[in-house]
Design a protein around this motif. Structure first.
Motif: not given
Length: 496
Positions: A23-26, A77-80, A117-119, A204-210
């Motif tokens: 889920g990282t973006s770059d 922002a979407g952080a929360n 995955a980042a904020t 934000q801060g959300a990682k796609a893991v599977d």
């Protein structure tokens, strides 16, 4: 404050710290890259540096998305933001490509979830330059005003072997005659914010893991957020998770290292010439020991809006047969000193980061029945200079347009579309880049070439990704012919 982190250990896996990086973006960043024989790109960790210099938050906007608690307001922002239960379109990675895809898809009436995955804001290793092609794509997106207070870059000032050429961006009916430059910390957040303001739901801060599959379709993407795993039921997925593309890798994406790839490092410095209208490019790149390197140095002015700074960097080309065996940080510091007087640099380089990236469509597995890889994840990067922002924005738009056709299976259609748009140019550029990894080829081609304004104009046009299938002039025809010949002898053509 340089924000320098330790040198990544190629022997360690990307998740050795217990933190999945889906889920990282770059692009992957670290303080330095030293390439050695047998280095595995997928095992290099992504240590973000320079982010300590970032400040500010996104502004509030209104939007809706379905979650376990019902409709909620989204914000830029979407952080929360809660993780939605489902998405018509899920975009994994909120860099320029992912954010552009989300914005275009929302404009077409789709329900879009954009996760990263980042904020934000967050830093990314890049030269920060925007070619005329990128400027045109920003205008198509609806963000032309974003560059109003940014530098107008009229062309490249090329240096090498005692010669200097100022080459303007070529005039074209499709592209403007100027570029620009914006630090990625600001640029990426601006495109992301634009997508959210259009109506994309940001997490934000959300990682796609599977993923959970239903036959050959992605039924759900599993996301880690706030220490918990959440399935998001999906109809369509756009994968924009950067050069390592961990989600793409989970879906079968493979990088083939037998063609040219790039290693690069960049830093920021204050300068009395930050408002210059020319990008600096030094084709004769030498290390601290005076040895000629298979790469080039750059200086991109960021203007007053960019803090009166320059983006200063060095890049080198490599292949699996001829890896770039170099420590980038001392080369970058040496290069910065070599241009200090010319560019009125004040102070030491800060926020040093480095990156390693595949180029020229050197990947397979770029699509499945209901998913597509775009931008860096699909290795849509110019093999001659590592530029990819224009391709990211463009493939984001193309992917969103393809969603509207509702043909039912992207597997071959998306790959063939990438081949049609970029295959010939990528093949020719990869072959030329491979030649430039041979040390003796650099002065052999560069010494006479830098003295020809006409030849350098061709180089700038090619390096700026400004040759299109619609162009019918002699240069464009010759470049396409070179591409056709190159693909005929390619062991593995782009995206195949």
């Amino acid at each position: 404050m340089s924000g320098v982190s330790p040198v990544p250990d190629p022997a360690r896996g990307p998740d050795d710290d217990g933190t999945p990086d889906h889920g990282t973006s770059d692009r992957d960043t670290s303080a330095d890259v030293t390439q050695t024989e047998g280095t595995n790109f997928d095992d290099i960790r992504a240590d973000e540096t320079g982010a300590d210099d970032a400040s500010g938050t996104g502004r509030s906007v209104q939007g809706t998305a379905r979650t376990a608690a019902g409709p909620v307001a989204s914000d830029s922002a979407g952080a929360n933001s809660p993780v939605p239960l489902r998405a018509d379109v899920l975009v994994v990675g909120a860099g320029p490509g992912g954010a552009a895809a989300a914005a275009h898809a929302v404009a077409a009436g789709r329900d879009v979830v954009l996760l990263d995955a980042a904020t934000f804001p967050r830093d990314k290793t890049c030269g920060d330059g925007l070619t005329p092609r990128a400027v045109a794509e920003l205008s198509t997106l609806g963000m032309a005003d974003h560059l109003a207070d940014r530098p107008r870059i009229d062309g490249l000032a090329l240096h090498g072997w005692g010669a200097r050429q100022e080459i303007r961006w070529p005039s074209s009916g499709r592209f403007p005659d100027h570029g620009s430059a914006v630090a990625r910390t600001e640029f990426d957040d601006a495109v992301r914010d634009f997508a959210v303001r259009r109506g994309a739901h940001m997490v934000q801060g959300a990682k796609a893991v599977d993923v959970e599959m239903s036959g050959d379709r992605i039924a759900s993407v599993i996301v880690e957020h706030d220490g918990r795993r959440h399935p998001i039921a999906v109809d369509q997925v756009i994968v924009a998770d950067g050069v390592r593309s961990p989600l793409g890798k989970r879906l079968g994406r493979e990088w083939h290292r037998d063609t040219a790839y790039g290693v690069a490092a960049r830093a920021y410095v204050r300068s009395g010439r930050a408002d210059d209208h020319w990008m600096g490019s030094h084709l004769e790149l030498r290390g601290p020991d005076g040895d000629l390197l298979p790469g080039y140095g750059w200086v991109f002015p960021l203007g007053a809006a960019g803090g009166h700074q320059l983006n200063v960097g060095v890049g080198a080309l490599a292949t699996s047969r001829r890896p770039a065996q170099m420590a980038l940080r001392p080369i970058l510091e040496h290069y910065t000193e070599s241009v200090r007087a010319e560019w009125a640099i004040d102070g030491p380089p800060t926020s040093i980061t480095s990156a390693l990236l595949p180029m020229g469509g050197a990947v397979t597995g770029v699509a499945g029945r209901n998913w597509m890889l775009i931008g860096d994840a699909a290795a849509c990067v110019n093999p001659l200079n590592g530029e990819g922002i224009d391709y990211a924005l463009e493939t984001g738009r193309l992917a969103a347009e393809l969603l509207g056709e509702r043909h039912g299976d992207h597997t071959h259609i998306w790959r063939d579309l990438l081949v049609d748009h970029y295959g010939l140019a990528f093949s020719a550029a990869r072959r030329l880049a491979g030649v430039l990894t041979v040390p003796s080829a650099v002065p052999l081609l560069g010494r006479p070439g830098i003295r020809s304004g006409r030849l350098m104009s061709l180089v700038v046009r090619v390096m700026g990704n400004l040759v299109t299938p619609e162009d019918s002039d002699l240069v464009a025809r010759a470049w396409r012919t070179a591409g056709r010949v190159s693909t005929q002898v390619d062991h593995r053509p782009p995206f195949r």
